[in-house]
Design an enzyme around this catalytic site. Structure first.
Site, PDB file in Angstrom:
ATOM      1  N   HIS A  81       0.833  -1.205   0.000  1.00 21.51           N
ATOM      2  CA  HIS A  81       0.000   0.000   0.000  1.00 21.51           C
ATOM      3  C   HIS A  81       0.862   1.247   0.000  1.00 21.51           C
ATOM      4  O   HIS A  81       1.976   1.269   0.535  1.00 21.51           O
ATOM      5  CB  HIS A  81      -0.994  -0.003   1.158  1.00 21.51           C
ATOM      6  CG  HIS A  81      -0.401   0.025   2.530  1.00 21.51           C
ATOM      7  ND1 HIS A  81      -0.019   1.193   3.150  1.00 21.51           N
ATOM      8  CD2 HIS A  81      -0.156  -0.965   3.426  1.00 21.51           C
ATOM      9  CE1 HIS A  81       0.438   0.926   4.363  1.00 21.51           C
ATOM     10  NE2 HIS A  81       0.375  -0.379   4.559  1.00 21.51           N
ATOM     11  N   ASP A  83      -0.254   4.439   1.026  1.00 19.67           N
ATOM     12  CA  ASP A  83      -0.588   5.445   2.024  1.00 19.67           C
ATOM     13  C   ASP A  83       0.169   5.202   3.321  1.00 19.67           C
ATOM     14  O   ASP A  83       0.589   4.083   3.625  1.00 19.67           O
ATOM     15  CB  ASP A  83      -2.092   5.498   2.275  1.00 19.67           C
ATOM     16  CG  ASP A  83      -2.681   4.168   2.740  1.00 19.67           C
ATOM     17  OD1 ASP A  83      -2.181   3.114   2.305  1.00 19.67           O
ATOM     18  OD2 ASP A  83      -3.649   4.181   3.540  1.00 19.67           O
ATOM     19  N   GLU A 146      -4.992   1.698   2.446  1.00 16.99           N
ATOM     20  CA  GLU A 146      -4.996   0.554   3.357  1.00 16.99           C
ATOM     21  C   GLU A 146      -5.242   0.994   4.792  1.00 16.99           C
ATOM     22  O   GLU A 146      -5.836   0.257   5.583  1.00 16.99           O
ATOM     23  CB  GLU A 146      -3.669  -0.207   3.267  1.00 16.99           C
ATOM     24  CG  GLU A 146      -3.639  -1.519   4.018  1.00 16.99           C
ATOM     25  CD  GLU A 146      -3.170  -1.402   5.480  1.00 16.99           C
ATOM     26  OE1 GLU A 146      -3.284  -2.378   6.215  1.00 16.99           O
ATOM     27  OE2 GLU A 146      -2.693  -0.300   5.862  1.00 16.99           O
ATOM     28  N   GLU A 147      -4.807   2.201   5.125  1.00 15.33           N
ATOM     29  CA  GLU A 147      -4.841   2.644   6.517  1.00 15.33           C
ATOM     30  C   GLU A 147      -6.226   3.083   6.982  1.00 15.33           C
ATOM     31  O   GLU A 147      -6.430   3.321   8.167  1.00 15.33           O
ATOM     32  CB  GLU A 147      -3.851   3.801   6.721  1.00 15.33           C
ATOM     33  CG  GLU A 147      -2.390   3.444   6.492  1.00 15.33           C
ATOM     34  CD  GLU A 147      -1.821   2.521   7.552  1.00 15.33           C
ATOM     35  OE1 GLU A 147      -2.556   2.164   8.497  1.00 15.33           O
ATOM     36  OE2 GLU A 147      -0.641   2.152   7.443  1.00 15.33           O
ATOM     37  N   GLU A 170       4.146  -6.209   3.823  1.00 16.10           N
ATOM     38  CA  GLU A 170       4.043  -5.590   5.150  1.00 16.10           C
ATOM     39  C   GLU A 170       5.262  -5.973   6.003  1.00 16.10           C
ATOM     40  O   GLU A 170       5.910  -6.997   5.758  1.00 16.10           O
ATOM     41  CB  GLU A 170       2.761  -6.044   5.847  1.00 16.10           C
ATOM     42  CG  GLU A 170       1.478  -5.498   5.250  1.00 16.10           C
ATOM     43  CD  GLU A 170       1.138  -4.110   5.744  1.00 16.10           C
ATOM     44  OE1 GLU A 170       1.950  -3.496   6.454  1.00 16.10           O
ATOM     45  OE2 GLU A 170       0.033  -3.634   5.401  1.00 16.10           O
TER      46      GLU A 170
END
Length: 387
Positions: A81, A83, A146-147, A170
């Protein structure tokens, strides 16, 4: 003549790319992942790799790129991701300067998860320069949001590129995470009647009603603790937020809680909602009042077998690069795995540089050596599994 994979790999170039990505301030909220997506797009297109942007929302960009191997074969998707959470205060350095100090890269998103994205990106660049020495296709997919509420991944699920394997970068400290608890989110409301707190004789107060509901959840919480999955352990239920009332001298006419429900494999949306409703109904029935429940998020648990070819292939790549057998375990936070493995049926592992303990903290950092090793591992995985 194409150069070999090792000949084209330049650690400093990788760090420069990672630092540049951290300097792209794709803070969520509000998002603006477009700045990071365009940075990556430009780097890829310099190498002759076509990249496309998709738009889950204005200014919120996903990026997809596909590298085609030397012959037909399977597809490997590398995902991350774009963000990052807001930087906050009290940093010892500029959170978006990408400072390298004592072997660590410091910056917002260094661990969560721009180092993982940069390592995937650079692996693809090096594979392109060495003539794509694999079969099938290597897919890069970097998503927005994603956040917060997963706008980017939800858009991807509606317009998917199918793959045989997926890796989410991740932060796992380069351990291989094969399992991931799912998550359900529920909003529960009670209602009363606003009145002056000093004059009303029989207040219809929303807060005591909610207190009864919260107490009524305890038997369900205890029941969940008796269940266990051999890898992920027990499911969980927690009340994580509460709000109600408007002023100290007004009887509250509403109260609302948020419930976080962590899931293990086999738990369905229908079953979990019924359990919750049964517990709340029993609690409310004793006091004769109604409640409302909003079931607004459900992402199931994910699990891939430890002897799956993707896990074994990744373990081999780790062995080659790090000279040690990797730890295989569980990813303790939420990530995009349920979308890839659940919605799209793609066998998925979580593997990337940095520690989850560094996510969302001030002076967030990742060891430089892990960024370098991650890029080498992603590249070796692609060569090894795309046959």
């Amino acid at each position: 003549m194409n150069r070999s994979w090792e000949d084209v790999f330049d650690e400093q170039e990788l760090l420069d790319i990672t630092s540049g990505l951290i300097r792209c301030q794709s803070v969520n909220p509000p998002g603006h992942e477009e700045v990071a997506a365009r940075y990556i797009k430009e780097l890829l297109e310099r190498e002759g790799i076509q990249a496309e942007l998709q738009w889950p929302a204005p200014g919120r960009a996903n990026l997809t790129a596909v590298l085609t191997g030397q012959r037909p074969g399977p597809r490997l998707l590398l995902n991350g991701h774009l963000d990052v959470v807001p930087a906050g205060e009290d940093w010892s350095v500029d959170p978006f300067a990408a400072t390298i100090k004592d072997g660590f890269l410091i910056g917002r998103g260094a661990a969560d998860m721009k180092s993982g994205v940069a390592a995937m990106l650079y692996a693809a660049i090096c594979l392109q320069r060495s003539g794509n020495p694999f079969a099938g296709e290597l897919i890069l997919f970097f998503n927005a949001d994603e956040e917060r509420v997963n706008l980017g991944m939800r858009h991807f699920v509606e317009h998917p590129i199918h793959a045989d394997y997926a890796v989410i970068g991740e932060p796992t400290e380069l351990d291989i995470c094969i399992a991931h608890k799912g998550i359900g989110r529920y909003r529960v409301r009670t209602s009363g009647a606003a009145a002056h707190a000093g004059k009303v004789k029989s207040p219809d107060n929303a807060i005591p009603k909610m207190a009864a509901l919260i107490a009524g959840l305890q038997p369900l919480r205890s029941h969940l603790q008796t269940q266990s999955h051999p890898i992920l352990g027990s499911p969980a239920l927690n009340v994580t937020q509460i709000k109600g009332g408007t002023a100290p001298n007004i009887i509250p006419q509403s109260c609302e809680i948020e419930i976080d429900r962590r899931l293990i494999p086999g738990e369905t949306r229908e079953r979990v909602l019924k359990q919750l409703n049964d517990a709340l109904t029993a609690a409310a029935g004793g006091s004769d009042f109604d409640y409302e429940i909003e079931d607004y998020l459900f992402l199931p648990a994910t699990l891939i077998e430890e002897d799956h070819p993707l896990v074994l292939g990744l373990a081999d790549a780790v062995q080659v690069v790090r000279g040690s057998t990797p730890v295989v375990g569980v990813f303790e936070a939420f990530c995009e795995a349920p979308f890839l493995s659940g919605d799209l049926g793609i066998p998925t592992v979580i593997f990337g540089p940095g520690s989850l303990l560094q996510a969302h903290v001030k002076d967030e950092y990742v060891p430089v050596i892990e960024i370098v090793q991650a890029a080498r591992i992603y590249g070796n995985l692609a060569i090894g599994i795309l046959q």
